[in-house]
Design an enzyme around this catalytic site. Structure first.
Site, PDB file in Angstrom:
ATOM      1  N   ASP A   1      14.261   1.536  11.569  1.00 18.70           N
ATOM      2  CA  ASP A   1      13.248   0.683  12.196  1.00 18.70           C
ATOM      3  C   ASP A   1      12.405   1.550  13.140  1.00 18.70           C
ATOM      4  OD1 ASP A   1      11.798  -1.078  13.804  1.00 18.70           O
ATOM      5  OD2 ASP A   1      13.300  -2.662  13.576  1.00 18.70           O
TER       6      ASP A   1
ATOM      7  N   CYS B   1       0.830  -1.215   0.000  1.00 13.81           N
ATOM      8  CA  CYS B   1       0.000   0.000   0.000  1.00 13.81           C
ATOM      9  C   CYS B   1       0.862   1.263   0.000  1.00 13.81           C
ATOM     10  CB  CYS B   1      -0.896   0.045   1.245  1.00 13.81           C
ATOM     11  SG  CYS B   1      -2.068  -1.308   1.402  1.00 13.81           S
TER      12      CYS B   1
ATOM     13  N   THR C   1      -7.723  -1.345  10.444  1.00  8.91           N
ATOM     14  CA  THR C   1      -8.517  -2.332   9.713  1.00  8.91           C
ATOM     15  C   THR C   1      -9.909  -2.455  10.313  1.00  8.91           C
ATOM     16  OG1 THR C   1      -8.820  -4.718   9.415  1.00  8.91           O
ATOM     17  CG2 THR C   1      -7.228  -4.063  11.060  1.00  8.91           C
TER      18      THR C   1
ATOM     19  N   ARG D   1      -5.759 -15.031  -4.477  1.00 10.08           N
ATOM     20  CA  ARG D   1      -5.744 -16.495  -4.603  1.00 10.08           C
ATOM     21  C   ARG D   1      -6.685 -16.925  -5.733  1.00 10.08           C
ATOM     22  NH1 ARG D   1      -8.617 -20.017  -1.466  1.00 10.08           N
ATOM     23  NH2 ARG D   1      -9.031 -18.397   0.076  1.00 10.08           N
TER      24      ARG D   1
ATOM     25  N   TYR E   1      -2.885  -9.953  15.068  1.00  9.88           N
ATOM     26  CA  TYR E   1      -2.658  -8.795  14.183  1.00  9.88           C
ATOM     27  C   TYR E   1      -3.772  -7.764  14.365  1.00  9.88           C
ATOM     28  CZ  TYR E   1      -3.678  -6.137   9.981  1.00  9.88           C
ATOM     29  OH  TYR E   1      -4.032  -5.124   9.117  1.00  9.88           O
ATOM     30  N   HIS E   2      -5.026  -8.222  14.290  1.00 11.03           N
ATOM     31  CA  HIS E   2      -6.140  -7.274  14.439  1.00 11.03           C
ATOM     32  C   HIS E   2      -6.136  -6.650  15.841  1.00 11.03           C
ATOM     33  CE1 HIS E   2      -7.695  -9.609  10.914  1.00 11.03           C
ATOM     34  NE2 HIS E   2      -8.021  -8.395  10.541  1.00 11.03           N
TER      35      HIS E   2
ATOM     36  N   ASP F   1      11.356   3.187   5.734  1.00  7.92           N
ATOM     37  CA  ASP F   1      11.035   1.749   5.705  1.00  7.92           C
ATOM     38  C   ASP F   1      12.322   0.993   6.021  1.00  7.92           C
ATOM     39  OD1 ASP F   1       8.595   0.000   3.925  1.00  7.92           O
ATOM     40  OD2 ASP F   1      10.370  -1.005   4.746  1.00  7.92           O
TER      41      ASP F   1
ATOM     42  N   GLN G   1      -9.625   0.117   7.209  1.00  6.86           N
ATOM     43  CA  GLN G   1      -9.633  -0.308   5.818  1.00  6.86           C
ATOM     44  C   GLN G   1     -10.085  -1.756   5.665  1.00  6.86           C
ATOM     45  OE1 GLN G   1      -6.707   1.009   2.524  1.00  6.86           O
ATOM     46  NE2 GLN G   1      -5.626  -0.510   3.715  1.00  6.86           N
TER      47      GLN G   1
ATOM     48  N   SER H   1      -7.720 -12.009  15.547  1.00  6.76           N
ATOM     49  CA  SER H   1      -6.314 -12.426  15.416  1.00  6.76           C
ATOM     50  C   SER H   1      -5.468 -11.447  16.210  1.00  6.76           C
ATOM     51  CB  SER H   1      -5.859 -12.414  13.948  1.00  6.76           C
ATOM     52  OG  SER H   1      -5.630 -11.080  13.524  1.00  6.76           O
TER      53      SER H   1
HETATM   54  N1  LIG Z   1      -3.049  -4.935   2.411  1.00  7.61           N
HETATM   55  C1  LIG Z   1      -4.275  -4.910   2.917  1.00  7.61           C
HETATM   56  O1  LIG Z   1      -5.220  -5.556   2.408  1.00  7.61           O
HETATM   57  C2  LIG Z   1      -4.563  -4.058   4.140  1.00  7.61           C
HETATM   58  C3  LIG Z   1      -5.893  -3.987   4.614  1.00  7.61           C
HETATM   59  C4  LIG Z   1      -6.160  -3.218   5.756  1.00  7.61           C
HETATM   60  C5  LIG Z   1      -5.123  -2.547   6.400  1.00  7.61           C
HETATM   61  N2  LIG Z   1      -3.853  -2.634   5.911  1.00  7.61           N
HETATM   62  C6  LIG Z   1      -2.777  -1.942   6.646  1.00  7.61           C
HETATM   63  O2  LIG Z   1      -2.007  -1.150   5.759  1.00  7.61           O
HETATM   64  C7  LIG Z   1      -0.643  -1.152   6.178  1.00  7.61           C
HETATM   65  C8  LIG Z   1       0.236  -1.526   4.990  1.00  7.61           C
HETATM   66  O3  LIG Z   1      -0.116  -2.838   4.542  1.00  7.61           O
HETATM   67  P1  LIG Z   1       0.624  -3.476   3.297  1.00  7.61           P
HETATM   68  O4  LIG Z   1      -0.304  -4.472   2.709  1.00  7.61           O
HETATM   69  O5  LIG Z   1       1.194  -2.414   2.458  1.00  7.61           O
HETATM   70  O6  LIG Z   1       1.800  -4.280   4.051  1.00  7.61           O
HETATM   71  P2  LIG Z   1       3.314  -4.519   3.574  1.00  7.61           P
HETATM   72  O7  LIG Z   1       3.864  -5.581   4.433  1.00  7.61           O
HETATM   73  O8  LIG Z   1       3.367  -4.712   2.107  1.00  7.61           O
HETATM   74  O9  LIG Z   1       4.011  -3.109   3.894  1.00  7.61           O
HETATM   75  C9  LIG Z   1       4.367  -2.700   5.184  1.00  7.61           C
HETATM   76  C10 LIG Z   1       5.699  -1.972   5.078  1.00  7.61           C
HETATM   77  O10 LIG Z   1       6.080  -1.487   6.362  1.00  7.61           O
HETATM   78  C11 LIG Z   1       7.441  -1.786   6.594  1.00  7.61           C
HETATM   79  N3  LIG Z   1       7.639  -1.935   8.048  1.00  7.61           N
HETATM   80  C12 LIG Z   1       7.055  -2.828   8.880  1.00  7.61           C
HETATM   81  N4  LIG Z   1       7.512  -2.667  10.131  1.00  7.61           N
HETATM   82  C13 LIG Z   1       8.395  -1.633  10.098  1.00  7.61           C
HETATM   83  C14 LIG Z   1       9.193  -0.999  11.062  1.00  7.61           C
HETATM   84  N5  LIG Z   1       9.219  -1.402  12.332  1.00  7.61           N
HETATM   85  N6  LIG Z   1       9.983   0.039  10.691  1.00  7.61           N
HETATM   86  C15 LIG Z   1       9.996   0.466   9.399  1.00  7.61           C
HETATM   87  N7  LIG Z   1       9.258  -0.110   8.431  1.00  7.61           N
HETATM   88  C16 LIG Z   1       8.470  -1.156   8.766  1.00  7.61           C
HETATM   89  C17 LIG Z   1       7.705  -3.079   5.828  1.00  7.61           C
HETATM   90  O11 LIG Z   1       9.074  -3.261   5.498  1.00  7.61           O
HETATM   91  C18 LIG Z   1       6.816  -2.904   4.595  1.00  7.61           C
HETATM   92  O12 LIG Z   1       7.525  -2.335   3.515  1.00  7.61           O
HETATM   93  C19 LIG Z   1      -0.527  -2.155   7.334  1.00  7.61           C
HETATM   94  O13 LIG Z   1      -0.484  -1.458   8.553  1.00  7.61           O
HETATM   95  C20 LIG Z   1      -1.793  -2.952   7.234  1.00  7.61           C
HETATM   96  O14 LIG Z   1      -2.209  -3.423   8.477  1.00  7.61           O
HETATM   97  C21 LIG Z   1      -3.548  -3.372   4.797  1.00  7.61           C
END
Ligand SMILES: NC(=O)c1ccc[n+]([C@@H]2O[C@H](COP(=O)([O-])OP(=O)(O)OC[C@H]3O[C@@H](n4cnc5c(N)ncnc54)[C@H](O)[C@@H]3O)[C@@H](O)[C@H]2O)c1
Length: 394
Positions: free
Chosen positions: A86, A24, A157, A261, A201-202, A43, A228, A199
């Site tokens: 980080d 995202c 979420t 999937r 995560y949630h 990142d 989201q 979960s």
């Molecule tokens: N993808 C979905 O369907 C979805 C749905 C609802 C909510 N979200 C939320 O959106 C956000 C992004 O999701 P995504 O699908 O892009 O995930 P993703 O894993 O593709 O991207 C997350 C990014 O954050 C970075 N990251 C994680 N921990 C870190 C840290 N401690 N320091 C620096 N960087 C860090 C990772 O390296 C990664 O590039 C998440 O918080 C997720 O919960 C995603």
């Protein structure tokens, strides 16, 4: 065209994208850059490292962050500054980035984002909590300490509420309740809608909500929490400009969503596998619509002193059966039911209030309108010469 989409809408503003190398975050960074914002990505590459450890990979080839940023510049995009820090571990580094870049908008994507990952082992659960809660809290503490005043937008979420029958339309974060005092007097209140995550995560996203409530109330931090749905789709207007900008396509059991999937199964000529009865209902949003919502939320920031704004960021709800039927109609794929490997309610009602984005002018793309195009685009992207592709889109 909405005015927020005008090419210079965010000119003069700095947008800090935390987790800007992810599924995202990367397209969001490019979208804000294309709207003339100065974009900064933080990142630490955690997601790439997790992929290596688990032996999973995006079906599309993801270049290094530096190559991606260089490619964006080479194709006419703006300069994007990057920091490998980080968020959960390096508080001093984060503080330095904030003071150096002084962002107007921060978009916080930087969390471990997979429910299956958080449930697969004690390490997965512990890492999800350690990473997500510390990342969010470090950010809030650093904003309070530095007294910077950006509009913070967080990707939460809709799953914080769980998927058991809600019996009502899920509101945008708050629930009106009437309690009775000792003298029997009725007291009206609005409280955070009770979380009931399914979960770990949630659960981290539910805990984030409480951190936001505290820091908005005590430190005046301006926060929008976007609840989201499942994001589907791969390419956006910007990531499609050059093969080096391509977005992730995950289809494995840890990161792949049900939409991905089904699409891969259909493209490979395999049956679409529905876990359990298929009457589980979920909220979905296409990645282009996610970007539209982000720009709408960024263009309408909250004021200092305002309570946390919670917006449901969902285009439509659908049962897994209905989604499979749509993919099957378009591709001719067979649909089969298999035992559900997940621990989740077999069927649920799921109605969501989406009033704020609607009022802001958001018109969602629905599966019926764009699923066929998406499958065809993915077929071309994953298998340009049609090799190994046994299904086509009708
Ligand atoms: N993808 C979905 O369907 C979805 C749905 C609802 C909510 N979200 C939320 O959106 C956000 C992004 O999701 P995504 O699908 O892009 O995930 P993703 O894993 O593709 O991207 C997350 C990014 O954050 C970075 N990251 C994680 N921990 C870190 C840290 N401690 N320091 C620096 N960087 C860090 C990772 O390296 C990664 O590039 C998440 O918080 C997720 O919960 C995603």
């Amino acid at each position: 065209m909405n005015s927020f989409n005008s090419p210079s809408f965010f000119a003069g503003q700095t947008v800090l994208v935390l987790g800007g190398d992810g599924f995202c975050g990367w397209p969001a960074a490019l979208r804000f850059s294309s709207l003339a914002a100065r974009v900064v990505i933080l990142d630490n590459g955690a997601r790439r490292e997790t992929d290596r450890r688990l032996g999973v990979t995006s079906l599309t080839r993801i270049h290094s962050l530096q190559e991606r940023v260089d490619a964006w510049r080479a194709t006419g995009g703006g300069a994007i500054q990057t920091y490998d820090i980080d968020l959960a571990e390096n508080y001093a580094g984060l503080r330095r980035v904030l003071l150096e870049t002084r962002p107007d908008i921060i978009i916080h994507f930087a969390e471990q984002r997979s429910a299956p990952y958080s449930m697969m082992s004690p390490e997965g659960a512990r890492h999800s909590v350690d990473n997500n809660i510390r990342a969010t809290h470090n950010l809030l503490a650093a904003l309070a300490e530095t007294r910077l005043d950006p509009h913070l937008m967080h990707l939460g979420t809709i799953g914080v509420y769980g998927y058991a029958t809600a019996g009502l339309k899920l509101p945008e974060g708050y629930l009106k309740v009437t309690a009775h005092g000792a003298d029997g007097r009725a007291v009206d209140k609005e409280i955070l809608y009770p979380g009931r995550p399914d979960s770990v995560y949630h659960m981290t996203k539910m805990l984030d909500q409480h951190l936001f409530e505290f820091y908005a109330r005590y430190h005046g931090i301006r926060i929008t929490d976007l609840h989201q749905g499942i994001v589907w789709g791969t390419q956006t207007a910007e990531t499609g400009r050059d093969p080096r900008l391509v977005n992730r396509f995950d289809h494995d059991a840890i990161y792949g969503t049900v939409t991905n999937r089904f699409i891969v199964q259909a493209l490979e000529g395999r049956p679409l596998t529905i876990y359990g009865s298929g009457s589980q209902t979920r909220g979905f949003i296409h990645i282009e619509d996610m970007l539209t919502c982000l720009t709408l939320a960024a263009a309408t920031p909250t004021a200092r002193g305002e309570r946390v704004r919670i917006l449901n960021q969902i285009a439509e709800t659908s049962s897994i059966n209905a989604l499979a039927r749509k993919v099957s109609r378009l591709t001719g794929a067979e649909v089969v039911h298999v035992d559900n490997p997940r621990c989740e309610p077999e069927g649920n009602e799921f109605e969501v209030d989406r009033g704020t984005f609607h009022d802001l002018g958001f018109v969602a793309h629905r599966f019926d309108e764009i699923l066929g195009t998406e499958i065809a685009q993915l077929g071309d992207l994953l298998c340009p010469r049609g090799e190994g592709r046994r299904s086509s889109v009708a």
